[in-house]
Each structure stands twice: as C-alpha cells, then as structure tokens.
Write a protein that holds these residues in place. Structure first.
Motif, mmCIF file in Angstrom:
data_model
loop_
_atom_site.group_PDB
_atom_site.id
_atom_site.type_symbol
_atom_site.label_atom_id
_atom_site.label_comp_id
_atom_site.label_asym_id
_atom_site.label_seq_id
_atom_site.Cartn_x
_atom_site.Cartn_y
_atom_site.Cartn_z
ATOM 1 N N SER A 101 0.800 -1.219 0.000
ATOM 2 C CA SER A 101 0.000 0.000 0.000
ATOM 3 C C SER A 101 0.836 1.274 0.000
ATOM 4 C CB SER A 101 -0.959 -0.003 1.203
ATOM 5 O OG SER A 101 -1.843 -1.101 1.125
ATOM 6 N N PRO A 102 1.905 1.400 0.805
ATOM 7 C CA PRO A 102 2.701 2.644 0.752
ATOM 8 C C PRO A 102 3.313 2.894 -0.624
ATOM 9 C CG PRO A 102 3.200 1.404 2.736
ATOM 10 C CD PRO A 102 2.380 0.512 1.879
ATOM 11 N N PHE A 103 3.803 1.833 -1.289
ATOM 12 C CA PHE A 103 4.400 2.004 -2.613
ATOM 13 C C PHE A 103 3.340 2.407 -3.647
ATOM 14 C CE2 PHE A 103 6.923 -1.092 -0.259
ATOM 15 C CZ PHE A 103 8.185 -0.520 -0.333
ATOM 16 N N PHE A 104 2.160 1.802 -3.498
ATOM 17 C CA PHE A 104 1.068 2.174 -4.401
ATOM 18 C C PHE A 104 0.692 3.640 -4.212
ATOM 19 C CE2 PHE A 104 -3.541 2.848 -4.553
ATOM 20 C CZ PHE A 104 -3.765 2.671 -5.906
ATOM 21 N N PHE A 105 0.617 4.058 -2.962
ATOM 22 C CA PHE A 105 0.278 5.452 -2.668
ATOM 23 C C PHE A 105 1.325 6.400 -3.250
ATOM 24 C CE2 PHE A 105 0.560 9.180 0.130
ATOM 25 C CZ PHE A 105 -0.753 9.621 0.116
ATOM 26 N N ALA A 106 2.598 6.027 -3.088
ATOM 27 C CA ALA A 106 3.666 6.889 -3.599
ATOM 28 C C ALA A 106 3.636 6.964 -5.115
ATOM 29 C CB ALA A 106 5.017 6.366 -3.111
ATOM 30 N N LEU A 107 3.450 5.822 -5.792
ATOM 31 C CA LEU A 107 3.410 5.810 -7.254
ATOM 32 C C LEU A 107 2.217 6.607 -7.766
ATOM 33 C CD1 LEU A 107 4.605 4.756 -9.907
ATOM 34 C CD2 LEU A 107 3.150 2.740 -9.659
ATOM 35 N N TYR A 108 1.094 6.506 -7.068
ATOM 36 C CA TYR A 108 -0.095 7.255 -7.477
ATOM 37 C C TYR A 108 0.193 8.765 -7.469
ATOM 38 C CZ TYR A 108 -4.838 9.110 -7.476
ATOM 39 O OH TYR A 108 -5.979 9.812 -7.782
ATOM 40 N N HIS A 109 0.865 9.248 -6.438
ATOM 41 C CA HIS A 109 1.155 10.687 -6.348
ATOM 42 C C HIS A 109 2.212 11.104 -7.352
ATOM 43 C CE1 HIS A 109 -1.329 12.034 -2.995
ATOM 44 N NE2 HIS A 109 -1.122 10.861 -2.442
ATOM 45 N N PHE A 144 -12.349 -8.146 -3.912
ATOM 46 C CA PHE A 144 -11.199 -7.473 -4.516
ATOM 47 C C PHE A 144 -11.390 -7.145 -5.995
ATOM 48 C CE2 PHE A 144 -7.983 -8.915 -1.137
ATOM 49 C CZ PHE A 144 -8.109 -7.703 -0.482
ATOM 50 N N PRO A 145 -11.893 -8.053 -6.829
ATOM 51 C CA PRO A 145 -12.113 -7.673 -8.236
ATOM 52 C C PRO A 145 -13.079 -6.512 -8.401
ATOM 53 C CG PRO A 145 -12.140 -10.056 -8.005
ATOM 54 C CD PRO A 145 -12.139 -9.498 -6.627
ATOM 55 N N VAL A 146 -14.115 -6.477 -7.571
ATOM 56 C CA VAL A 146 -15.066 -5.372 -7.649
ATOM 57 C C VAL A 146 -14.398 -4.063 -7.229
ATOM 58 C CG1 VAL A 146 -17.230 -4.460 -6.734
ATOM 59 C CG2 VAL A 146 -17.050 -6.883 -7.306
ATOM 60 N N MET A 147 -13.566 -4.140 -6.185
ATOM 61 C CA MET A 147 -12.860 -2.941 -5.742
ATOM 62 C C MET A 147 -11.922 -2.414 -6.832
ATOM 63 S SD MET A 147 -11.918 -3.911 -1.793
ATOM 64 C CE MET A 147 -10.817 -2.512 -1.688
ATOM 65 N N PHE A 148 -11.203 -3.330 -7.489
ATOM 66 C CA PHE A 148 -10.298 -2.899 -8.560
ATOM 67 C C PHE A 148 -11.074 -2.289 -9.714
ATOM 68 C CE2 PHE A 148 -7.112 -6.030 -6.834
ATOM 69 C CZ PHE A 148 -6.186 -5.065 -6.480
ATOM 70 N N ALA A 149 -12.236 -2.856 -10.017
ATOM 71 C CA ALA A 149 -13.023 -2.324 -11.128
ATOM 72 C C ALA A 149 -13.584 -0.941 -10.795
ATOM 73 C CB ALA A 149 -14.159 -3.282 -11.467
ATOM 74 N N VAL A 150 -14.015 -0.730 -9.548
ATOM 75 C CA VAL A 150 -14.615 0.545 -9.167
ATOM 76 C C VAL A 150 -13.560 1.644 -9.067
ATOM 77 C CG1 VAL A 150 -15.836 1.758 -7.328
ATOM 78 C CG2 VAL A 150 -16.579 -0.528 -8.013
ATOM 79 N N PHE A 151 -12.459 1.327 -8.365
ATOM 80 C CA PHE A 151 -11.423 2.344 -8.167
ATOM 81 C C PHE A 151 -10.510 2.477 -9.379
ATOM 82 C CE2 PHE A 151 -12.421 1.041 -3.766
ATOM 83 C CZ PHE A 151 -12.837 2.271 -3.276
ATOM 84 N N GLY A 152 -10.517 1.482 -10.256
ATOM 85 C CA GLY A 152 -9.631 1.528 -11.418
ATOM 86 C C GLY A 152 -9.933 2.668 -12.361
ATOM 87 N N ILE A 153 -11.181 3.106 -12.413
ATOM 88 C CA ILE A 153 -11.525 4.198 -13.323
ATOM 89 C C ILE A 153 -10.928 5.530 -12.857
ATOM 90 C CG2 ILE A 153 -13.634 3.061 -14.092
ATOM 91 C CD1 ILE A 153 -15.217 4.805 -12.189
ATOM 92 N N ASN A 154 -10.469 5.572 -11.588
ATOM 93 C CA ASN A 154 -9.827 6.787 -11.075
ATOM 94 C C ASN A 154 -8.302 6.683 -11.046
ATOM 95 O OD1 ASN A 154 -12.288 8.223 -10.429
ATOM 96 N ND2 ASN A 154 -12.548 6.781 -8.719
ATOM 97 N N PHE A 155 -7.750 5.541 -11.502
ATOM 98 C CA PHE A 155 -6.308 5.356 -11.495
ATOM 99 C C PHE A 155 -5.707 5.824 -12.811
ATOM 100 C CE2 PHE A 155 -6.658 1.496 -8.440
ATOM 101 C CZ PHE A 155 -6.869 2.362 -7.375
ATOM 102 N N PRO A 156 -4.549 6.472 -12.778
ATOM 103 C CA PRO A 156 -3.830 6.764 -14.021
ATOM 104 C C PRO A 156 -3.371 5.473 -14.702
ATOM 105 C CG PRO A 156 -3.006 8.104 -12.201
ATOM 106 C CD PRO A 156 -3.904 7.077 -11.604
ATOM 107 N N VAL A 157 -3.052 5.570 -15.972
ATOM 108 C CA VAL A 157 -2.622 4.396 -16.737
ATOM 109 C C VAL A 157 -1.383 3.776 -16.111
ATOM 110 C CG1 VAL A 157 -1.752 3.630 -18.976
ATOM 111 C CG2 VAL A 157 -3.637 5.262 -18.866
ATOM 112 N N GLY A 158 -0.476 4.600 -15.615
ATOM 113 C CA GLY A 158 0.727 4.070 -14.978
ATOM 114 C C GLY A 158 0.424 3.241 -13.748
ATOM 115 N N VAL A 159 -0.557 3.666 -12.950
ATOM 116 C CA VAL A 159 -0.953 2.891 -11.775
ATOM 117 C C VAL A 159 -1.623 1.583 -12.196
ATOM 118 C CG1 VAL A 159 -2.406 2.891 -9.708
ATOM 119 C CG2 VAL A 159 -1.166 4.950 -10.351
ATOM 120 N N LEU A 160 -2.406 1.614 -13.285
ATOM 121 C CA LEU A 160 -3.010 0.384 -13.784
ATOM 122 C C LEU A 160 -1.926 -0.595 -14.240
ATOM 123 C CD1 LEU A 160 -6.030 1.787 -15.849
ATOM 124 C CD2 LEU A 160 -6.045 0.838 -13.540
ATOM 125 N N VAL A 161 -0.862 -0.072 -14.846
ATOM 126 C CA VAL A 161 0.269 -0.926 -15.218
ATOM 127 C C VAL A 161 0.886 -1.549 -13.967
ATOM 128 C CG1 VAL A 161 2.581 -0.931 -16.221
ATOM 129 C CG2 VAL A 161 0.761 0.347 -17.337
#
Length: 422
Positions: free
Chosen positions: A114-122, A221-238
């Motif tokens: 989670s911390p790495f994901f948060f950092a990459l998102y920012h 988890f799949p539902v969470m990824f699908a819901v929050f994925g629309i707010n993620f940048p392409v790099g975070v999706l990668v």
C-alpha cells in the motif's frame, strides 16, 4: 494534494528515484520519451518491490499452513457450539490467540504494498498535473508526459475529459479503451488468483471462518479494482496489473510444489511424486524429502491422499523413512501401511494349534507323523512306571467291569442305584 504528498515524501522520493534509475537504463534502449521506457520502469519497480516482499510472502505461507493445522480443532468448535454463533466466535479467537495464528495474514502482502502504491499514485498524478515530485525534475516531467502506452498517456485516467486528454496529446477514445481493457485484465487476474487458491489449495472438508474470509475476498477485490480503477492513471493500472500477474505466477508455483494438505493440489502433487519416486527409486529433491518426512511423521493422522501415497510406495517395493528418504524394502517387514503399522505378511502369522477331539485328549493326543508303535519302549523302569500300571493289592469283584466304563462317565466309585419298588 501537495500537502499530503509532502507529508509522505519519505516514500514518494525513493519511489520516484527508483523509477528514474530504471528509466535511464531503458531510455538508452527504447528512447527516453517512449512509453516502453517509462512503462518498463514501472514494471521493474513492481518486480523489485515483490522481490523485497518475498520474506513476507514466506511468512504468509507459514501462517496459512498453521491455519490449516487448526482445521480439526476448528471443526470440533463448530460442532460443539453450532447453535451459539457468539460462543463459537469467542472460542475461535481464543484458539487463534493460544496458537499464535492470524486469519488476516493472507492480506499482509497487499498491506505491505500500500505505501508504494500510494507513492506511485502521487508521482503519476504529479506528472498529469505538471508538478514535479520527488527527484522528477522539469525535463523528466516533460518526457513522462510525452510517453504513451498503446496510445494512452501514463498520467491519463478513464474519467478524464477531452480537454485534459488532449493536453496530454491523446484522444478520449484511446484512453478509455486502453484503461477499460487494463481494468478488466486487472480484475480478472485478481479473481483467478483467489479462485485458484479456493478451488485447488484449500482443504474443503472443513468449513471455517478462514475459508469464508477467502471466499469473500475472491469477490470483493475484483469489484474494488473495477470501481477504483476508473480513477487510477494508466501508470498505476500498469503497476497493479503487473503485481497481480506476479502474484498469480507466484501462487501457481507454491500450489504446484508445496500444496496445502488435504487439498486437490496435494492429491495431484502426491500423484506426480509417486511416479517420480518409483521411477528413480528415491526422493531426489530436498523439497520432496521434506514433504515425505512430514507425511511419515503424521502416522495415523494422514489424510486420504497421503495414505494413498504411502500405499503406492509399498506396492512398488519402496518404504518411506522418518528422515524423508525412500529406500528399497528388502523384506516385507520394512513395508508400512498407511497408519504406520507393519503390512499384512510382513511378519509370520502365529499358527493356532489344531483342536483335538475328546478321545484324543483322553488318550494323550495324536502321534507324530512317522511315529509307530514299534518306537515305543518295550519296558519301563521302576521310576518311569506309571502308578496305574502297578498291580492293585486287592481287586474287588466287578472292578473289571467298572474299568470298562464308557467314555464320559464320571470316574471313581459310582453310587449304586436304589432298587425299584414293586
């Protein structure tokens, strides 16, 4: 947003530095402004993080195994308090505390990421808004904004409007198609990973809260990824797609080589191990010897698949030892059945003496084979002469008749019958 990013600069700065270092390497191969250079930098970041998390993953596997060993105790608690759910939960928590296990250990890798994901998102959000963050300066920021993955910019999102997307040099259609495909792949890989765990590597004979938790995560988890994925940048999706694929491959390796006892994966593994050991006559790998050692140590507590494995070795003339090795059984005494006891035929059966008839018991038993009357001594010494053979001092009349009493008549003087009265 800048305030939040500054508060977590202790993690955003290292993450941005790692991305820049990988970008320097890949930029020399593919070009500094290409999507391959920036995309592979993110993928390499994921791989580096997951390698660092391998000890945590091993701890997760051990904790999961500990949960599996508690399955019989959990089943007893469920049967004892099946009508009292509150008492059942209390006893379960007490069992977890006594054994030092944690049913939430399966979430540890996700929490650690989670911390790495948060950092990459920012970092990627700073690229989208044109703000420098961490070690990414103005030149790197301009290079990252030019990078596209299949026509979608790294900083673009599914919900971005046409003005934002056009500022990044792309179209809304390209961005939404790419992000939608990546979100579907990300959710599908997460669902498959969790389903693989539930269908192949879980002992389904016992229903426990741990299994209910895993089943819930399989759909949540799949539902969470699908819901929050629309707010993620392409790099975070990668990033998330790469980490899901890594998790899926890592889990497939564990299930294939170290399955959970009592699961379908263990049945398939022991079947392969039986063929491998019987073909070579021994366990060649250390991991194989470790599993065989654990199976032998269980004794009567072995499950159906483990008993089948031991029996398969016995039929092939092999015997599993306590140290995990497999040897050729030179005698049937070395063969063990599934409960650890000697196999039938391993020791000679005890011969029961043949039952004698009543006349044989009175005459002293049958004669041995080949023994004739001629072999009997013709005379007896005084010391060997039986007392019955000594002549009686006085012989009462009628004693000869009494000596010919029928078999079964009581020995000794008989009581005379009373004369019948006429």
């Amino acid at each position: 947003m800048d305030t939040i990013a500054s508060l977590f600069s202790f993690i955003t700065t290292p993450v941005s530095w790692v991305i820049v270092q990988f970008h320097t390497v890949y930029g020399k191969i593919f070009g500094p402004d290409t999507g391959w250079a920036w995309g592979l930098s993110i993928v390499s970041l994921v791989i580096l993080i997951r390698i660092c998390l391998i000890p945590l993953f091993v701890k997760q596997i051990k904790s999961t195994r500990a949960m599996q060993t508690l399955q019989p105790e959990m089943k007893k608690i469920q049967e004892r308090y099946k009508n009292d759910k509150q008492r059942q939960s209390e006893e379960m928590m007490k069992l977890y505390k006594e054994t030092g296990t944690n049913p939430l250990s399966s979430c540890l890798p996700i929490l650690a990421q989670s911390p790495f994901f948060f950092a990459l998102y920012h970092v990627l959000n700073g690229i989208a808004t044109g703000d420098t963050i961490g070690v990414i300066n103005e030149s790197l920021l301009a290079s990252a904004r030019k990078a596209h993955i299949f026509g979608a910019p790294l900083a673009a999102k599914f919900k971005d409007g046409s003005a934002t997307v056009q500022a990044l040099g792309a179209t809304v259609t390209d961005v939404r198609v790419v992000t939608a495909i990546m979100i579907i792949m990300m959710s599908a890989s997460q669902f498959y990973t969790q389903r693989q765990l539930m269908t192949k590597n879980v002992d389904t004979t016992v229903k426990t809260p741990f299994m209910q938790q895993q089943k819930m995560l399989m759909y949540v988890f799949p539902v969470m990824f699908a819901v929050f994925g629309i707010n993620f940048p392409v790099g975070v999706l990668v990033y998330w797609l790469t980490t899901n694929v890594w998790t899926m491959g890592q889990q497939m390796y564990v299930i294939h080589n170290n399955p959970t006892p009592g699961s379908k994966a263990q049945a398939a593994y022991l079947e392969r191990l039986t063929k491998h050991v019987t073909n070579h006559g021994k366990a060649r790998k250390r991991s194989e010897r470790t599993i065989i050692k654990a199976i032998v140590a269980k004794g009567r507590d072995r499950n159906e698949f483990e008993r089948k494995f031991i029996n398969g070795l016995n039929k092939a003339g092999l015997a599993a030892q306590a140290d995990g090795t497999v040897i050729q059984s030179e005698s049937q005494a070395a063969v063990q059945t599934e409960d650890g006891s000697p196999a039938s035929g391993a020791t000679p059966k005890r011969q029961q003496p043949k039952r004698q008839s009543k006349s044989q018991r009175q005459s002293g038993g049958p004669k041995a084979a080949g023994e004739t009357e001629a072999s009997e001594p013709t005379s007896l010494s005084k010391s060997d002469e039986p007392e019955d053979a000594k002549p009686a001092a006085k012989q009462q009349p009628g004693s000869a008749n009494r000596s010919k009493a029928q078999s079964g008549q009581r020995k000794g003087p008989q009581r005379p019958k009373s004369p019948s009265k006429k």
